[in-house]
Scaffold this motif. Structure first.
Motif, PDB file in Angstrom:
ATOM      1  N   LEU A  17       0.790  -1.212   0.000  1.00  0.00           N
ATOM      2  CA  LEU A  17       0.000   0.000   0.000  1.00  0.00           C
ATOM      3  C   LEU A  17       0.829   1.272   0.000  1.00  0.00           C
ATOM      4  N   ALA A  18       2.136   1.130   0.143  1.00  0.00           N
ATOM      5  CA  ALA A  18       2.987   2.315   0.178  1.00  0.00           C
ATOM      6  C   ALA A  18       2.817   3.122  -1.093  1.00  0.00           C
ATOM      7  N   LEU A  19       2.762   4.439  -0.944  1.00  0.00           N
ATOM      8  CA  LEU A  19       2.583   5.311  -2.087  1.00  0.00           C
ATOM      9  C   LEU A  19       3.879   5.394  -2.871  1.00  0.00           C
ATOM     10  N   ALA A  20       3.763   5.393  -4.197  1.00  0.00           N
ATOM     11  CA  ALA A  20       4.955   5.498  -5.035  1.00  0.00           C
ATOM     12  C   ALA A  20       5.473   6.921  -4.952  1.00  0.00           C
ATOM     13  N   LEU A  21       6.791   7.037  -4.736  1.00  0.00           N
ATOM     14  CA  LEU A  21       7.409   8.340  -4.625  1.00  0.00           C
ATOM     15  C   LEU A  21       8.487   8.473  -5.679  1.00  0.00           C
ATOM     16  N   THR A  22       8.512   9.625  -6.332  1.00  0.00           N
ATOM     17  CA  THR A  22       9.554   9.883  -7.313  1.00  0.00           C
ATOM     18  C   THR A  22      10.374  11.053  -6.834  1.00  0.00           C
ATOM     19  N   ALA A  23      11.674  10.940  -7.007  1.00  0.00           N
ATOM     20  CA  ALA A  23      12.561  11.974  -6.483  1.00  0.00           C
ATOM     21  C   ALA A  23      12.554  13.190  -7.374  1.00  0.00           C
ATOM     22  N   CYS A  24      12.684  14.358  -6.733  1.00  0.00           N
ATOM     23  CA  CYS A  24      12.764  15.617  -7.451  1.00  0.00           C
ATOM     24  C   CYS A  24      14.202  16.074  -7.439  1.00  0.00           C
ATOM     25  N   GLY A  25      14.743  16.434  -8.585  1.00  0.00           N
ATOM     26  CA  GLY A  25      16.127  16.874  -8.656  1.00  0.00           C
ATOM     27  C   GLY A  25      16.285  18.287  -8.164  1.00  0.00           C
ATOM     28  N   GLY A  26      17.526  18.620  -7.792  1.00  0.00           N
ATOM     29  CA  GLY A  26      17.829  19.968  -7.339  1.00  0.00           C
ATOM     30  C   GLY A  26      18.063  20.893  -8.507  1.00  0.00           C
ATOM     31  N   ASP A  27      18.296  22.151  -8.217  1.00  0.00           N
ATOM     32  CA  ASP A  27      18.533  23.164  -9.234  1.00  0.00           C
ATOM     33  C   ASP A  27      20.024  23.281  -9.452  1.00  0.00           C
ATOM     34  N   GLY A  61      19.038  10.108  -6.721  1.00  0.00           N
ATOM     35  CA  GLY A  61      20.127   9.148  -6.868  1.00  0.00           C
ATOM     36  C   GLY A  61      21.511   9.737  -6.685  1.00  0.00           C
ATOM     37  N   GLU A  62      21.607  11.050  -6.486  1.00  0.00           N
ATOM     38  CA  GLU A  62      22.910  11.684  -6.313  1.00  0.00           C
ATOM     39  C   GLU A  62      23.461  11.383  -4.921  1.00  0.00           C
ATOM     40  N   LYS A  63      24.747  11.057  -4.879  1.00  0.00           N
ATOM     41  CA  LYS A  63      25.377  10.657  -3.625  1.00  0.00           C
ATOM     42  C   LYS A  63      26.156  11.802  -2.994  1.00  0.00           C
ATOM     43  N   ALA A  64      26.133  11.827  -1.682  1.00  0.00           N
ATOM     44  CA  ALA A  64      26.911  12.801  -0.922  1.00  0.00           C
ATOM     45  C   ALA A  64      28.065  12.079  -0.242  1.00  0.00           C
ATOM     46  N   ILE A  79      26.730   8.649   0.909  1.00  0.00           N
ATOM     47  CA  ILE A  79      25.351   8.586   1.388  1.00  0.00           C
ATOM     48  C   ILE A  79      24.385   8.905   0.259  1.00  0.00           C
ATOM     49  N   VAL A  80      23.295   8.144   0.172  1.00  0.00           N
ATOM     50  CA  VAL A  80      22.243   8.463  -0.793  1.00  0.00           C
ATOM     51  C   VAL A  80      20.894   7.991  -0.263  1.00  0.00           C
ATOM     52  N   ALA A  81      19.920   8.876  -0.306  1.00  0.00           N
ATOM     53  CA  ALA A  81      18.554   8.504   0.060  1.00  0.00           C
ATOM     54  C   ALA A  81      17.937   7.769  -1.128  1.00  0.00           C
ATOM     55  N   GLN A  82      17.543   6.525  -0.920  1.00  0.00           N
ATOM     56  CA  GLN A  82      17.017   5.706  -2.007  1.00  0.00           C
ATOM     57  C   GLN A  82      15.541   5.975  -2.291  1.00  0.00           C
ATOM     58  N   LYS A  83      14.749   6.033  -1.232  1.00  0.00           N
ATOM     59  CA  LYS A  83      13.304   6.206  -1.405  1.00  0.00           C
ATOM     60  C   LYS A  83      12.659   6.469  -0.055  1.00  0.00           C
ATOM     61  N   VAL A  84      11.367   6.808  -0.113  1.00  0.00           N
ATOM     62  CA  VAL A  84      10.560   6.927   1.092  1.00  0.00           C
ATOM     63  C   VAL A  84       9.279   6.143   0.857  1.00  0.00           C
ATOM     64  N   ASP A  85       8.986   5.210   1.748  1.00  0.00           N
ATOM     65  CA  ASP A  85       7.738   4.447   1.687  1.00  0.00           C
ATOM     66  C   ASP A  85       6.736   5.088   2.643  1.00  0.00           C
TER      67      ASP A  85
END
Length: 204
Positions: A17-27, A61-64, A79-85
């Motif tokens: 039931l987790a909502l699909a999340l798409t990452a937003c890129g930075g400027d 997907g950008e890594k710090a 470090i990289v945030a993969q997703k949020v459920d």
């Protein structure tokens, strides 16, 4: 029944039931200047200051890369945030002892991958995952301690031992956020004096 057991029981429903999340890129254009020839370049002084200060918004997907103090051991992590459920109101009922106090809130699990690039090894109980924070529409969520231990795709930091360079682990944190939030943001910083790295995810 413990929160961990409740999460384990509800893990399947959260996964489905987790909502699909798409990452937003930075400027990428931030801090850029145009010279007389028309080419675009970053201001050297500002670029150097940003490198020293650290943090900032990153694209999907950008890594710090950051140094972190693991109990006196200096470790450099990638470090990289993969997703949020993001779960549902039904998941909230299974996770909290008093659902009435969490009315209008749903669980959101931030998945962050950490890779040791240099330093270490980290003997056990890494602290790096404790610095994960999650915001919804600009407001910090309320952490639900221990709820991520049995979440799908997450590893328990208590089971990570002898963490050597080149090895990666996905550590998670669960926060309660307002149901219907349009955007969730994962943030991580090495300490309170450092600007956080930021990954934005649109709730679609």
């Amino acid at each position: 029944m413990s929160k961990k057991k409740l999460w384990l029981r509800s893990a399947a429903s959260v996964g489905v039931l987790a909502l699909a999340l798409t990452a937003c890129g930075g400027d990428d254009g931030a801090g850029a200047t145009t010279d007389k020839g028309g080419s675009v370049s970053k201001e050297p002084a500002k670029e150097k200051a940003e490198e020293e200060k650290g943090g900032g918004e990153l694209a999907a997907g950008e890594k710090a890369t950051s140094e972190f103090d693991e109990g006196g051991t200096k470790v450099t992590y990638e470090i990289v945030a993969q997703k949020v459920d993001v779960g549902t109101a039904e998941d909230t009922k299974k996770l909290v002892s008093d659902p009435k106090k969490a009315a209008g809130l749903v669980p959101a699990v931030a998945h962050v991958e950490f890779t040791v690039k240099d330093g270490g090894p980290v003997a056990d109980y890494p602290d790096v995952g404790r610095e994960i924070e999650l915001y919804a529409d600009g407001q910090r969520g309320t952490i639900l301690i221990g709820a991520s231990d049995d979440a799908p795709g997450c590893e328990k930091s208590t089971e990570v031992k002898d963490w050597k360079a080149g090895e990666s682990h996905v550590l998670c944190d669960t926060y309660m956020v307002p149901e219907g939030a349009k955007e969730v943001t994962v943030q991580w910083a090495a300490d309170s004096d450092t600007d956080p790295f930021i990954w934005k995810f649109a709730n679609s």
